[in-house]
Design a protein around this motif. Structure first.
Motif, PDB file in Angstrom:
ATOM      1  N   GLY A  11       0.824  -1.196   0.000  1.00  0.00           N
ATOM      2  CA  GLY A  11       0.000   0.000   0.000  1.00  0.00           C
ATOM      3  C   GLY A  11       0.857   1.243   0.000  1.00  0.00           C
ATOM      4  N   GLY A  12       0.421   2.267   0.725  1.00  0.00           N
ATOM      5  CA  GLY A  12       1.174   3.502   0.802  1.00  0.00           C
ATOM      6  C   GLY A  12       1.544   3.841   2.212  1.00  0.00           C
ATOM      7  N   ASP A  13       1.649   2.845   3.089  1.00  0.00           N
ATOM      8  CA  ASP A  13       1.920   3.128   4.492  1.00  0.00           C
ATOM      9  C   ASP A  13       3.296   3.751   4.669  1.00  0.00           C
ATOM     10  N   PRO A  14       3.384   4.956   5.246  1.00  0.00           N
ATOM     11  CA  PRO A  14       4.686   5.628   5.356  1.00  0.00           C
ATOM     12  C   PRO A  14       5.664   4.911   6.271  1.00  0.00           C
ATOM     13  N   TYR A  15       5.159   4.118   7.218  1.00  0.00           N
ATOM     14  CA  TYR A  15       6.085   3.388   8.090  1.00  0.00           C
ATOM     15  C   TYR A  15       6.904   2.354   7.320  1.00  0.00           C
ATOM     16  N   LEU A  16       6.444   1.993   6.120  1.00  0.00           N
ATOM     17  CA  LEU A  16       7.189   1.044   5.302  1.00  0.00           C
ATOM     18  C   LEU A  16       8.305   1.700   4.498  1.00  0.00           C
ATOM     19  N   ALA A  17       8.297   3.019   4.413  1.00  0.00           N
ATOM     20  CA  ALA A  17       9.258   3.714   3.556  1.00  0.00           C
ATOM     21  C   ALA A  17      10.709   3.362   3.852  1.00  0.00           C
ATOM     22  N   PRO A  18      11.145   3.263   5.120  1.00  0.00           N
ATOM     23  CA  PRO A  18      12.552   2.906   5.366  1.00  0.00           C
ATOM     24  C   PRO A  18      12.934   1.529   4.827  1.00  0.00           C
ATOM     25  N   PHE A  19      11.945   0.654   4.652  1.00  0.00           N
ATOM     26  CA  PHE A  19      12.226  -0.694   4.174  1.00  0.00           C
ATOM     27  C   PHE A  19      12.059  -0.829   2.665  1.00  0.00           C
ATOM     28  N   SER A  20      11.457   0.165   2.029  1.00  0.00           N
ATOM     29  CA  SER A  20      11.121  -0.006   0.623  1.00  0.00           C
ATOM     30  C   SER A  20      11.604   1.136  -0.257  1.00  0.00           C
ATOM     31  N   SER A  21      11.039   2.311  -0.095  1.00  0.00           N
ATOM     32  CA  SER A  21      11.242   3.374  -1.083  1.00  0.00           C
ATOM     33  C   SER A  21      12.369   4.339  -0.738  1.00  0.00           C
ATOM     34  N   MET A  22      12.979   4.235   0.437  1.00  0.00           N
ATOM     35  CA  MET A  22      14.014   5.192   0.840  1.00  0.00           C
ATOM     36  C   MET A  22      15.396   4.546   0.809  1.00  0.00           C
ATOM     37  N   THR A  23      16.362   5.252   0.245  1.00  0.00           N
ATOM     38  CA  THR A  23      17.751   4.784   0.234  1.00  0.00           C
ATOM     39  C   THR A  23      18.423   5.103   1.556  1.00  0.00           C
ATOM     40  N   ASP A  24      19.612   4.543   1.752  1.00  0.00           N
ATOM     41  CA  ASP A  24      20.377   4.832   2.965  1.00  0.00           C
ATOM     42  C   ASP A  24      20.656   6.329   3.073  1.00  0.00           C
ATOM     43  N   GLY A  25      21.002   6.961   1.953  1.00  0.00           N
ATOM     44  CA  GLY A  25      21.255   8.398   1.974  1.00  0.00           C
ATOM     45  C   GLY A  25      20.023   9.186   2.360  1.00  0.00           C
ATOM     46  N   GLN A  26      18.859   8.780   1.866  1.00  0.00           N
ATOM     47  CA  GLN A  26      17.629   9.474   2.207  1.00  0.00           C
ATOM     48  C   GLN A  26      17.271   9.299   3.674  1.00  0.00           C
ATOM     49  N   LEU A  27      17.615   8.151   4.240  1.00  0.00           N
ATOM     50  CA  LEU A  27      17.342   7.923   5.661  1.00  0.00           C
ATOM     51  C   LEU A  27      18.203   8.796   6.561  1.00  0.00           C
ATOM     52  N   ARG A  28      19.234   9.413   5.981  1.00  0.00           N
ATOM     53  CA  ARG A  28      20.075  10.341   6.752  1.00  0.00           C
ATOM     54  C   ARG A  28      19.879  11.797   6.314  1.00  0.00           C
ATOM     55  N   ASP A  29      18.928  12.036   5.429  1.00  0.00           N
ATOM     56  CA  ASP A  29      18.707  13.371   4.882  1.00  0.00           C
ATOM     57  C   ASP A  29      17.559  14.048   5.625  1.00  0.00           C
ATOM     58  N   PRO A  30      17.831  15.109   6.391  1.00  0.00           N
ATOM     59  CA  PRO A  30      16.763  15.764   7.155  1.00  0.00           C
ATOM     60  C   PRO A  30      15.588  16.212   6.305  1.00  0.00           C
ATOM     61  N   LYS A  31      15.841  16.656   5.076  1.00  0.00           N
ATOM     62  CA  LYS A  31      14.747  17.107   4.214  1.00  0.00           C
ATOM     63  C   LYS A  31      13.813  15.954   3.866  1.00  0.00           C
ATOM     64  N   GLN A  32      14.391  14.805   3.523  1.00  0.00           N
ATOM     65  CA  GLN A  32      13.573  13.637   3.217  1.00  0.00           C
ATOM     66  C   GLN A  32      12.786  13.194   4.439  1.00  0.00           C
ATOM     67  N   LEU A  33      13.402  13.322   5.613  1.00  0.00           N
ATOM     68  CA  LEU A  33      12.765  12.841   6.828  1.00  0.00           C
ATOM     69  C   LEU A  33      11.667  13.772   7.318  1.00  0.00           C
ATOM     70  N   VAL A  34      11.729  15.036   6.942  1.00  0.00           N
ATOM     71  CA  VAL A  34      10.602  15.930   7.218  1.00  0.00           C
ATOM     72  C   VAL A  34       9.371  15.428   6.474  1.00  0.00           C
ATOM     73  N   GLY A  35       9.558  15.042   5.224  1.00  0.00           N
ATOM     74  CA  GLY A  35       8.450  14.505   4.450  1.00  0.00           C
ATOM     75  C   GLY A  35       7.884  13.239   5.063  1.00  0.00           C
ATOM     76  N   LEU A  36       8.753  12.353   5.549  1.00  0.00           N
ATOM     77  CA  LEU A  36       8.295  11.121   6.183  1.00  0.00           C
ATOM     78  C   LEU A  36       7.538  11.422   7.468  1.00  0.00           C
ATOM     79  N   ALA A  37       8.063  12.340   8.277  1.00  0.00           N
ATOM     80  CA  ALA A  37       7.403  12.707   9.531  1.00  0.00           C
ATOM     81  C   ALA A  37       6.003  13.258   9.271  1.00  0.00           C
ATOM     82  N   ARG A  38       5.872  14.075   8.252  1.00  0.00           N
ATOM     83  CA  ARG A  38       4.563  14.641   7.931  1.00  0.00           C
ATOM     84  C   ARG A  38       3.607  13.579   7.387  1.00  0.00           C
ATOM     85  N   ALA A  39       4.158  12.623   6.635  1.00  0.00           N
ATOM     86  CA  ALA A  39       3.314  11.553   6.105  1.00  0.00           C
ATOM     87  C   ALA A  39       2.767  10.681   7.231  1.00  0.00           C
ATOM     88  N   ILE A  40       3.573  10.470   8.266  1.00  0.00           N
ATOM     89  CA  ILE A  40       3.147   9.648   9.399  1.00  0.00           C
ATOM     90  C   ILE A  40       2.124  10.385  10.249  1.00  0.00           C
TER      91      ILE A  40
END
Length: 295
Positions: A11-40
């Motif tokens: 589905g589109g569950d944001p909690y799955l993003a670290p396991f699926s759609s996000m790279t290691d670099g994105q998991l350390r990128d504050p800008k990307q993580l703002v988007g994840l925080a808002r999605a959750i």
């Protein structure tokens, strides 16, 4: 994703993003993580994930991350590992009751992660605070520096040897890859959460600042490199040193000439049968053992 164990498709569950759609670099990128925080949670603080996330794989690695105080964000596990993971999931819940746990089929696991095979559950964690270098060096006697090592298998294997053979801390140059990357932490058997580590120096020439800082902290520095005037790793001065840093370079290129020049000693492991050197992970184990501090 429910806050309890459940089975579902990606589905589109944001909690799955670290396991699926996000790279290691994105998991350390504050800008990307703002988007994840808002999605959750659109109403929550948008910067609450800014310190970063990482993914750990297998019961053993996740358990060591928990024992080190890392806070879980979410867990994804194949249903076939559920029985063997019950105690671990209880620890996850105790560490963060809000961390959701998803239990899925093998097919769903492959669909979500893109991996044909995983070696146990996957857990996303909040990255721990960055350690203070000065505090890390206080009380340390044996330290390893990894210069620009970019192979995750080598990084994990070096950490495992460091934990087993008495290295008090590992320092990484700016270009060295992340020890918390999934493959590195798995190969290390979770010892990346047991051996303290920090970054040292700046990208242009870490040794110009870094070696001087190590010297100020009372360490002598030994660069592992091929040189005619190098000491043998069995030289008694190395083991006798109260505070010793072993500097290891990347595969192929080895250490920079400026790094070798900045160090107090150049050291090599004697070879036979025309072999000039060992893989950096194997060389680290030999060097750690030969220079171990007694007592």
């Amino acid at each position: 994703m429910n806050k309890s164990q459940t089975s579902f498709l990606a589905g589109g569950d944001p909690y799955l993003a670290p396991f699926s759609s996000m790279t290691d670099g994105q998991l350390r990128d504050p800008k990307q993580l703002v988007g994840l925080a808002r999605a959750i949670d659109p109403e929550g603080a948008p910067e609450r994930l800014a310190s970063g996330l990482f993914v750990a794989e297998s019961v053993n690695v996740i358990d060591r991350a928990l024992n080190a105080g890392c806070v879980p964000f979410a867990v994804l596990t194949d249903r076939r590992w559920l029985a063997a993971s019950e105690a671990l999931l209880e620890k996850v819940h105790a560490a963060n009751p809000a961390a959701p746990v998803a239990v899925v089929s093998s097919e769903e696991m492959r669909s979500i992660t893109g991996y044909e095979m995983t070696r146990g559950p996957l857990a996303a964690f909040h990255r721990p605070p960055k350690p203070d270098l000065a505090a890390l060096l206080t009380g340390a006697h044996r330290v390893a520096v990894l210069e620009d090592v970019t192979n995750y298998t080598n990084i994990g294997a070096i950490f495992r040897s460091a934990a087993a053979l008495g290295i008090d801390a590992v320092l990484l140059t700016p270009a060295c890859h992340d020890p918390l990357f999934r493959r590195a932490s798995r190969v290390s058997m979770g010892t990346v959460f047991q051996v303290p580590w920090a970054r040292i120096g700046h990208a242009r020439d870490w040794a110009a600042e870094g070696v001087a800082r190590l010297r100020e902290a009372g360490f002598v520095t030994a660069a592992l490199a091929l040189a005619d005037n190098a000491l043998s790793i069995a030289d008694t001065r190395l083991k006798a040193a109260d505070k010793l840093v072993l500097v290891l370079g990347t595969e192929g290129d080895g250490l920079a000439a400026s790094t070798i020049a900045a160090c107090d000693w150049t050291v090599r492991i004697p070879m036979h049968h025309g072999v000039d050197s060992l893989n950096v992970a194997a060389a680290s184990a030999v060097a750690f053992w030969e220079t171990r501090r007694e007592g």
